[in-house]
Design a protein around this motif. Structure first.
Motif, PDB file in Angstrom:
ATOM      1  N   LEU A 161       1.194   9.010  -6.017  1.00 54.58           N
ATOM      2  CA  LEU A 161       1.496  10.657  -5.689  1.00 54.58           C
ATOM      3  C   LEU A 161       2.496  11.186  -6.364  1.00 54.58           C
ATOM      4  O   LEU A 161       2.202  12.305  -7.053  1.00 54.58           O
ATOM      5  N   ALA A 162       3.473  10.401  -6.567  1.00 51.05           N
ATOM      6  CA  ALA A 162       4.536  10.739  -7.651  1.00 51.05           C
ATOM      7  C   ALA A 162       4.258  10.867  -9.125  1.00 51.05           C
ATOM      8  O   ALA A 162       4.461  12.096  -9.529  1.00 51.05           O
ATOM      9  N   ASP A 185       0.785  -1.328   0.090  1.00 46.80           N
ATOM     10  CA  ASP A 185      -0.212   0.184  -0.105  1.00 46.80           C
ATOM     11  C   ASP A 185       0.731   1.444   0.221  1.00 46.80           C
ATOM     12  O   ASP A 185       0.782   2.197  -0.647  1.00 46.80           O
ATOM     13  N   LEU A 186       1.862   1.173   0.628  1.00 43.49           N
ATOM     14  CA  LEU A 186       2.808   2.448   0.889  1.00 43.49           C
ATOM     15  C   LEU A 186       3.270   2.565  -0.619  1.00 43.49           C
ATOM     16  O   LEU A 186       3.516   3.796  -1.188  1.00 43.49           O
ATOM     17  N   VAL A 187       3.907   1.551  -1.300  1.00 42.33           N
ATOM     18  CA  VAL A 187       4.565   1.850  -2.697  1.00 42.33           C
ATOM     19  C   VAL A 187       3.581   2.162  -3.612  1.00 42.33           C
ATOM     20  O   VAL A 187       3.586   2.997  -4.466  1.00 42.33           O
ATOM     21  N   GLY A 240       0.668   3.824  -3.209  1.00 37.75           N
ATOM     22  CA  GLY A 240       0.272   5.346  -2.716  1.00 37.75           C
ATOM     23  C   GLY A 240       1.577   6.009  -3.030  1.00 37.75           C
ATOM     24  O   GLY A 240       1.159   7.302  -3.688  1.00 37.75           O
ATOM     25  N   ALA A 241       2.699   5.973  -2.891  1.00 36.27           N
ATOM     26  CA  ALA A 241       3.706   6.836  -3.289  1.00 36.27           C
ATOM     27  C   ALA A 241       4.013   6.830  -4.793  1.00 36.27           C
ATOM     28  O   ALA A 241       4.188   8.013  -5.282  1.00 36.27           O
ATOM     29  N   GLY A 242       3.715   5.997  -5.460  1.00 34.41           N
ATOM     30  CA  GLY A 242       3.861   5.965  -6.739  1.00 34.41           C
ATOM     31  C   GLY A 242       2.791   6.661  -7.286  1.00 34.41           C
ATOM     32  O   GLY A 242       2.808   7.307  -8.490  1.00 34.41           O
ATOM     33  N   ARG A 302       1.687  13.964  -9.460  1.00 35.64           N
ATOM     34  CA  ARG A 302       2.436  15.260  -9.521  1.00 35.64           C
ATOM     35  C   ARG A 302       3.221  15.556 -11.064  1.00 35.64           C
ATOM     36  O   ARG A 302       3.580  16.628 -11.673  1.00 35.64           O
ATOM     37  N   TRP A 327      -2.346   4.689 -11.509  1.00 39.87           N
ATOM     38  CA  TRP A 327      -1.758   4.106 -10.058  1.00 39.87           C
ATOM     39  C   TRP A 327      -2.868   4.371  -9.196  1.00 39.87           C
ATOM     40  O   TRP A 327      -2.958   3.356  -8.387  1.00 39.87           O
TER      41      TRP A 327
END
Length: 88
Positions: A28-29, A20-22, A24-26, A32, A41
């Motif tokens: 968001l990145a 989930d962290l990966v 979510g970070a993917g 942007r 994503w």
């Protein structure tokens, strides 16, 4: 503790958390940098969360009523947040 001290469950919960962290970070990145790819994503995360709910519901025999409720409810806030967002 959510895993009841079971080492196997602890590893599984951590693995899901990392996934989930990966995702979510993917998301968001990508949002942007390139919103269209960010949507992919976010949609992938949504599919993963829906699959988690379905798997939890299908695991009633193994999890029991309380375990099923907890496992199925955990992803619901994220599903709701993405689903209630303005159309992509």
């Amino acid at each position: 503790m959510a895993t009841g001290g079971d080492t196997g469950r602890t590893v599984l919960v951590r693995t899901i958390g990392i996934r989930d962290l990966v995702v979510g970070a993917g998301a968001l990145a990508a949002l942007r940098r390139d919103p269209p790819s960010g949507r992919l994503w976010v949609q992938s995360g949504l599919v993963s969360d829906v699959a988690d709910v379905l798997l939890a519901l299908g695991s009633y025999r193994q999890l029991g009523g309380r375990g099923t409720l907890i496992a199925a409810a955990a992803p619901l806030p994220f599903i709701a947040a993405v689903s209630c967002r303005k159309p992509w």
